[in-house]
Design a protein around this motif. Sequence first.
Motif, PDB file in Angstrom:
ATOM      1  N   VAL A   1       2.039  -2.793  -9.622  1.00 22.20           N
ATOM      2  CA  VAL A   1       0.650  -3.193  -9.751  1.00 22.20           C
ATOM      3  C   VAL A   1      -0.189  -2.108  -9.085  1.00 22.20           C
ATOM      4  O   VAL A   1       0.003  -1.820  -7.900  1.00 22.20           O
ATOM      5  N   ALA A   2      -1.080  -1.479  -9.831  1.00 22.90           N
ATOM      6  CA  ALA A   2      -1.968  -0.463  -9.263  1.00 22.90           C
ATOM      7  C   ALA A   2      -3.336  -1.100  -9.028  1.00 22.90           C
ATOM      8  O   ALA A   2      -3.829  -1.859  -9.865  1.00 22.90           O
ATOM      9  N   PHE A   3      -3.932  -0.776  -7.870  1.00 18.36           N
ATOM     10  CA  PHE A   3      -5.235  -1.333  -7.549  1.00 18.36           C
ATOM     11  C   PHE A   3      -6.009  -0.375  -6.654  1.00 18.36           C
ATOM     12  O   PHE A   3      -5.448   0.478  -5.980  1.00 18.36           O
ATOM     13  N   SER A   4      -7.316  -0.527  -6.663  1.00 21.01           N
ATOM     14  CA  SER A   4      -8.204   0.378  -5.941  1.00 21.01           C
ATOM     15  C   SER A   4      -8.230   0.051  -4.448  1.00 21.01           C
ATOM     16  O   SER A   4      -7.943  -1.085  -4.048  1.00 21.01           O
ATOM     17  N   PRO A   5      -8.612   1.031  -3.629  1.00 19.42           N
ATOM     18  CA  PRO A   5      -8.757   0.762  -2.195  1.00 19.42           C
ATOM     19  C   PRO A   5      -9.728  -0.403  -1.912  1.00 19.42           C
ATOM     20  O   PRO A   5      -9.532  -1.145  -0.948  1.00 19.42           O
TER      21      PRO A   5
ATOM     22  N   HIS B   1       2.037   0.527  -1.051  1.00 21.54           N
ATOM     23  CA  HIS B   1       1.870   1.881  -0.526  1.00 21.54           C
ATOM     24  C   HIS B   1       0.635   2.544  -1.134  1.00 21.54           C
ATOM     25  O   HIS B   1       0.217   2.209  -2.239  1.00 21.54           O
ATOM     26  N   PRO B   2       0.077   3.511  -0.398  1.00 19.61           N
ATOM     27  CA  PRO B   2      -1.058   4.256  -0.930  1.00 19.61           C
ATOM     28  C   PRO B   2      -0.579   5.328  -1.897  1.00 19.61           C
ATOM     29  O   PRO B   2       0.597   5.689  -1.903  1.00 19.61           O
ATOM     30  N   GLU B   3      -1.480   5.825  -2.689  1.00 17.52           N
ATOM     31  CA  GLU B   3      -1.248   6.987  -3.544  1.00 17.52           C
ATOM     32  C   GLU B   3      -2.124   8.110  -3.004  1.00 17.52           C
ATOM     33  O   GLU B   3      -3.346   8.072  -3.139  1.00 17.52           O
ATOM     34  N   THR B   4      -1.477   9.099  -2.365  1.00 15.91           N
ATOM     35  CA  THR B   4      -2.210  10.244  -1.820  1.00 15.91           C
ATOM     36  C   THR B   4      -1.760  11.560  -2.436  1.00 15.91           C
ATOM     37  O   THR B   4      -2.310  12.598  -2.112  1.00 15.91           O
ATOM     38  N   GLY B   5      -0.720  11.506  -3.277  1.00 18.71           N
ATOM     39  CA  GLY B   5      -0.152  12.715  -3.844  1.00 18.71           C
ATOM     40  C   GLY B   5       1.126  13.141  -3.142  1.00 18.71           C
ATOM     41  O   GLY B   5       1.791  14.067  -3.583  1.00 18.71           O
TER      42      GLY B   5
ATOM     43  N   ILE C   1      -6.741   8.517  -0.063  1.00 16.77           N
ATOM     44  CA  ILE C   1      -6.086   7.443  -0.816  1.00 16.77           C
ATOM     45  C   ILE C   1      -6.794   7.272  -2.156  1.00 16.77           C
ATOM     46  O   ILE C   1      -7.953   6.854  -2.211  1.00 16.77           O
ATOM     47  N   ILE C   2      -6.091   7.625  -3.217  1.00 21.67           N
ATOM     48  CA  ILE C   2      -6.624   7.521  -4.575  1.00 21.67           C
ATOM     49  C   ILE C   2      -6.630   6.060  -5.023  1.00 21.67           C
ATOM     50  O   ILE C   2      -7.602   5.560  -5.568  1.00 21.67           O
ATOM     51  N   ASP C   3      -5.505   5.404  -4.811  1.00 20.08           N
ATOM     52  CA  ASP C   3      -5.370   3.984  -5.079  1.00 20.08           C
ATOM     53  C   ASP C   3      -4.137   3.475  -4.353  1.00 20.08           C
ATOM     54  O   ASP C   3      -3.545   4.190  -3.557  1.00 20.08           O
ATOM     55  N   PHE C   4      -3.773   2.231  -4.608  1.00 17.91           N
ATOM     56  CA  PHE C   4      -2.593   1.615  -4.001  1.00 17.91           C
ATOM     57  C   PHE C   4      -1.676   1.103  -5.102  1.00 17.91           C
ATOM     58  O   PHE C   4      -2.135   0.773  -6.202  1.00 17.91           O
ATOM     59  N   HIS C   5      -0.398   1.021  -4.773  1.00 15.43           N
ATOM     60  CA  HIS C   5       0.580   0.382  -5.647  1.00 15.43           C
ATOM     61  C   HIS C   5       1.268  -0.726  -4.870  1.00 15.43           C
ATOM     62  O   HIS C   5       1.575  -0.559  -3.688  1.00 15.43           O
TER      63      HIS C   5
END
Length: 112
Positions: free
Chosen positions: A57-61, A83-87, A7-11
């Motif tokens: 809104v993007a935010f860190s884990p 949701h997470p950002e995993t690619g 998980i790179i970050d969350f949206h």
Amino acid sequence: MQDTTKIIDFHAHIYFDPASRDAAARIREGLSTRFEVQLGRWHDRPIGPHPKAMYQVAFSPEQFGKLVPWLMLNREGLDILVHPETGDDVGDHTDRSLWLGEKLELNVEFLR
């Protein structure tokens, strides 16, 4: 089992309509003053896979444990996708997502 380090970050996508735009603005203000977030542009009509007007809104884990509970208590009746950002856009928006409020139908084909 997948490792959460993927998980790179969350949206969070905050959905609104003309009648609830003021509530969305209050949520946006609350997020910007309480958390380290990147606020996306206002989209006043559907865009990409999203069926309604929204902003992202993007935010860190590291922010997840405080930010998502805050949204749960302060969403003012708005529907929110987190949701997470995993690619993996499709999986992130569907299988690995959570909804606050109503689960809206996304245009998943847009993500493929």
